[in-house]
Enzyme design. Sequence first.
Site, PDB file in Angstrom:
ATOM      1  N   HIS A 247       0.803  -1.217   0.000  1.00 39.36           N
ATOM      2  CA  HIS A 247       0.000   0.000   0.000  1.00 39.36           C
ATOM      3  C   HIS A 247       0.838   1.270   0.000  1.00 39.36           C
ATOM      4  O   HIS A 247       0.298   2.372   0.126  1.00 39.36           O
ATOM      5  CB  HIS A 247      -0.936  -0.014   1.232  1.00 39.36           C
ATOM      6  N   LYS A 249       2.963   4.411  -1.435  1.00 42.70           N
ATOM      7  CA  LYS A 249       2.741   5.249  -2.617  1.00 42.70           C
ATOM      8  C   LYS A 249       3.823   6.314  -2.658  1.00 42.70           C
ATOM      9  O   LYS A 249       3.678   7.384  -2.064  1.00 42.70           O
ATOM     10  CB  LYS A 249       1.353   5.888  -2.568  1.00 42.70           C
ATOM     11  N   ASP A 254      16.251   9.815  -9.528  1.00 43.34           N
ATOM     12  CA  ASP A 254      17.695  10.021  -9.441  1.00 43.34           C
ATOM     13  C   ASP A 254      18.228   9.884  -8.019  1.00 43.34           C
ATOM     14  O   ASP A 254      19.290  10.407  -7.701  1.00 43.34           O
ATOM     15  CB  ASP A 254      18.089  11.392 -10.006  1.00 43.34           C
TER      16      ASP A 254
END
Length: 301
Positions: A247, A249, A254
């Site tokens: 879950h 996110k 870079d």
Amino acid sequence: MSFADIISACLGSSSPAQRQAPYLSADEAANMPLEAFVHRSIESAPSALEQNSAFSDILRKHIEGGADAGRVAQAVQDALTRLASNDADRASAQWACRILALTAQAPAAGSSGYHPPQAQGQSYAQAAGTDGGGWEVQRPHHQSQPPAQPQKQGDTYVRSYFFPSEESFQALVQFLGSAHTSLDICVFNITDNGVADAIIAAKRRGVDVRIITDDEQLQCRGSDVERLQRDHDIPFKTDNDPSKFMHAKFAVIDRRAVWCGSYNWTVAGRRQNNEAVICTNDLDAARAFSAEFDKLWSQFQ
């Protein structure tokens, strides 16, 4: 050593290739846009070497005029890869240009944090459509209200975004578009084709893209993750555990900037749901999220 010096050294210190190369005059080269200059000068390396001073000056003018280091490195890589005679040469060219890109992005001694690239004379914050033309500074936890005006504290910035909002979505697209070398994505699901297009564009620029997602969401209607692997060779892994969700996110570009929050990379998240996100170039945060991604990448299948 500046990026211009690095590239000039590549163009001005090696021996001319033995293959037949077309002639390119400094006058003609001076009137070319950046990518054309890079491609033609490498293709016509003997000409560049014979006119080393003039060609180096042309390149420096491009750099001083605000040319993006990542674009230069990508153009060099494209030219060298096209001219390479075998897979080993092509791999060497790609890695050499990756070194150049990383060197150009490295913070100066005594500084920290990620410095977002400039875009057509604008700051990254302005290009991303931020309110007030800047990013809000990271604030101590005890400060409950944001400052009246965007402020700068050292080299560290934090910007908040809220959904549903097309402006916030465009900020995500700009964030993904600023990746030069790597893009690590760890999200519950991806069903928004606009996000998928930005990921594909990064892959086509030569960015190393990796995706971690939830195993059950992978099978949902509209999920783009398997398509990104099948059609664009973008690897992904899942938690492969139906007893729980993957879950998280967040995304790291870079290894120097992070986008994270409740926002699902879905059409509903973009246009319907109430979501909140922060984007920061805090180097400690970027390192922590990169380490978490690497841990999950090693752990998942």
